[in-house]
Scaffold this motif. Structure first.
Motif, mmCIF file in Angstrom:
data_model
loop_
_atom_site.group_PDB
_atom_site.id
_atom_site.type_symbol
_atom_site.label_atom_id
_atom_site.label_comp_id
_atom_site.label_asym_id
_atom_site.label_seq_id
_atom_site.Cartn_x
_atom_site.Cartn_y
_atom_site.Cartn_z
ATOM 1 N N LYS A 144 0.839 -1.209 0.000
ATOM 2 C CA LYS A 144 0.000 0.000 0.000
ATOM 3 C C LYS A 144 0.867 1.249 0.000
ATOM 4 O O LYS A 144 0.580 2.233 -0.716
ATOM 5 N N ARG B 206 2.252 1.649 -3.539
ATOM 6 C CA ARG B 206 1.207 2.053 -4.486
ATOM 7 C C ARG B 206 0.770 3.491 -4.236
ATOM 8 O O ARG B 206 0.564 4.259 -5.196
ATOM 9 N N ASP B 207 0.643 3.875 -2.966
ATOM 10 C CA ASP B 207 0.263 5.255 -2.646
ATOM 11 C C ASP B 207 1.309 6.250 -3.138
ATOM 12 O O ASP B 207 0.979 7.400 -3.447
ATOM 13 N N SER C 159 -5.168 -7.156 -2.256
ATOM 14 C CA SER C 159 -4.102 -6.218 -1.886
ATOM 15 C C SER C 159 -3.770 -5.271 -3.029
ATOM 16 O O SER C 159 -4.378 -5.310 -4.101
ATOM 17 N N GLU C 160 -2.751 -4.442 -2.812
ATOM 18 C CA GLU C 160 -2.310 -3.479 -3.815
ATOM 19 C C GLU C 160 -1.347 -4.087 -4.841
ATOM 20 O O GLU C 160 -0.882 -3.385 -5.737
ATOM 21 N N GLN D 113 -0.171 -6.035 -8.122
ATOM 22 C CA GLN D 113 -0.777 -6.338 -9.418
ATOM 23 C C GLN D 113 -0.502 -7.768 -9.853
ATOM 24 O O GLN D 113 -1.162 -8.285 -10.754
#
Length: 322
Positions: free
Chosen positions: A137, A140-141, A171-172, A174
Motif C-alpha cells: 500500500k 502504491r500510494d 491487496s495493492e 498487481q
C-alpha cells in the motif's frame, strides 16, 4: 535459417511480462559487488531485447551497515541507479525488491516522481503477509507498480498458504508470484500451485508470476508449466545467474516465447561477453550440493557453505547431513 515451431502455442500472448532479475538475484553470489559496466551491459541488453522489466537490486535498510561489506546494488540509492541508466528514457521499466523486515520502506522509498524506479517488488514469507500488505500500500500510494513474491512456499501447508493468498488477493499487488526459493518444485507441483494462485489472484483482478530456481535443473520446465497455465509475470536471468543453482535462463525463455517483441540476439551477446566470464568467480549453477538442498527442500545456505570450503568436501558426508 528457419524458425523452430515446437512452441508456437506460447507465442504472441500479449499479457506476458518478462522481468530480468540478473543483478538482484545474482548479487546474492557476490554480496552485490557488481561493477557498473556489468549492470550497464545487462541494462543495455534488456533495452535492446525488449524485456519489460529489469530488477536492478534491493532497497535494503542502510542502518547498522558495515562499510564495504555489500555493494551498492543491495541498497539501490537513486544516485547509483542514475549513474548507470541516467533517467532511463527507454521502454524498459526498472524494479527494486524490498524484503519484508529488511527495508525501511517508509523512509527509503521516495515518491515515484522522485525516482527512476517503476516497480517495487515486495518479498515476504507467509508469516510476514500483514507487513507486506502495508509495504504494498505504501508503494502504491507513492505511485509505483507493485507485485509480491511469496517466498519458500514449498515449506508451507495448504491451509496456511490459502490464508495468505486470501489476504493478498485484494491487496495493492498487481501480481502474486509463485517463488520456488529452494529449487525444490517439480512441474506437477508447480501446476498445482499455479492453479491455486490463479484461483485467488483472478478473483482479485491480479496476475500470477513465477520465479524458479534450478537446483533440480527444473527452473525452465517449471517456468514453462506456469506459462502454459496462465502465469503472465515471468522471471529469468542472463545465463541463469542467481543465488546458488541459479534461475531460469533468460536466453531459454525468450527462445521459448518467440514473441516478436523480444529479441534474443542482445541477450546472447550479453551472456557471452559479460555474464559467462563471471562464472568461475561467482560459481552459480547446478551442482551436487545445490541438487541435494533442492531434493531435501532446504535453503541453499548449506550448499553455499560447502562450496566455499578451501578444499573439496566429502559429498557423501554432506548427503548424510540431511
Amino acid at each position: 535459417m528457419s524458425t523452430p515451431t515446437s512452441a508456437d502455442w506460447l507465442s504472441h500472448r500479449s499479457e506476458i511480462r518478462v522481468l530480468d532479475c540478473t543483478i538482484r538475484d545474482g548479487g546474492l553470489m557476490n554480496n552485490h559487488h557488481f561493477d557498473d559496466h556489468v549492470v550497464k551491459a545487462v541494462y543495455d541488453a534488456c533495452v535492446a531485447s525488449g524485456i519489460d522489466y529489469m530488477e536492478i537490486g534491493y532497497r535494503a535498510s542502510r542502518k547498522n551497515i558495515k562499510l564495504g561489506e555489500h555493494g551498492c546494488w543491495k541498497y539501490c540509492q537513486e544516485e547509483d541507479i542514475r549513474r548507470v541508466v541516467g533517467e532511463n528514457a527507454t521502454a524498459l521499466k526498472l524494479s527494486i525488491m524490498a524484503d519484508a523486515g529488511k527495508c525501511d520502506y517508509r523512509e527509503d522509498i521516495p515518491a515515484k516522481q522522485e525516482s527512476v524506479i517503476d516497480l517495487v517488488r515486495v518479498a515476504c514469507y507467509v508469516h510476514q503477509v500483514p507487513l507486506a500488505l502495508d509495504m504494498l500500500k505504501d508503494a502504491r500510494d507513492k505511485g509505483y507498480e507493485t507485485t509480491v513474491n511469496l517466498m519458500a512456499v514449498t515449506t508451507v501447508g495448504d491451509c496456511e498458504l490459502e490464508a495468505a493468498l486470501e489476504l493478498l488477493a485484494p491487496s495493492e499487488a498487481q501480481a502474486i508470484y509463485v517463488v520456488d526459493s529452494f529449487g525444490a518444485l517439480y512441474p506437477l507441483q508447480t501446476r498445482r500451485l499455479v492453479q491455486k494462485y490463479l484461483q485467488y489472484a483472478k478473483a482479485g483482478g491480479k496476475e500470477v508470476g513465477i520465479h524458479a530456481h534450478n537446483n533440480l535443473q527444473l527452473a525452465y520446465a517449471n517456468t514453462i508449466e506456469a506459462i502454459s497455465l496462465g502465469a503472465n509475470y515471468i522471471d529469468a536471468t542472463m545465463a541463469g545467474l542467481g543465488r546458488g543453482a541459479g534461475n531460469c535462463p533468460m536466453e531459454l525463455l525468450l527462445g521459448l516465447l518467440r514473441d516478436p517483441q523480444y529479441q534474443l540476439r542482445p541477450v546472447l551477446q550479453c551472456v557471452a561477453e559479460t555474464i559467462e566470464p563471471l562464472r568461475h568467480e561467482l560459481g552459480w549453477g547446478f551442482d551436487l550440493p545445490y541438487m541435494l538442498t533442492g531434493l531435501f527442500n532446504q535453503h541453499p545456505r548449506a550448499a553455499i557453505a560447502y562450496n566455499a570450503q578451501p578444499e573439496t568436501g566429502d559429498i557423501g558426508a554432506f548427503f548424510d547431513s540431511f
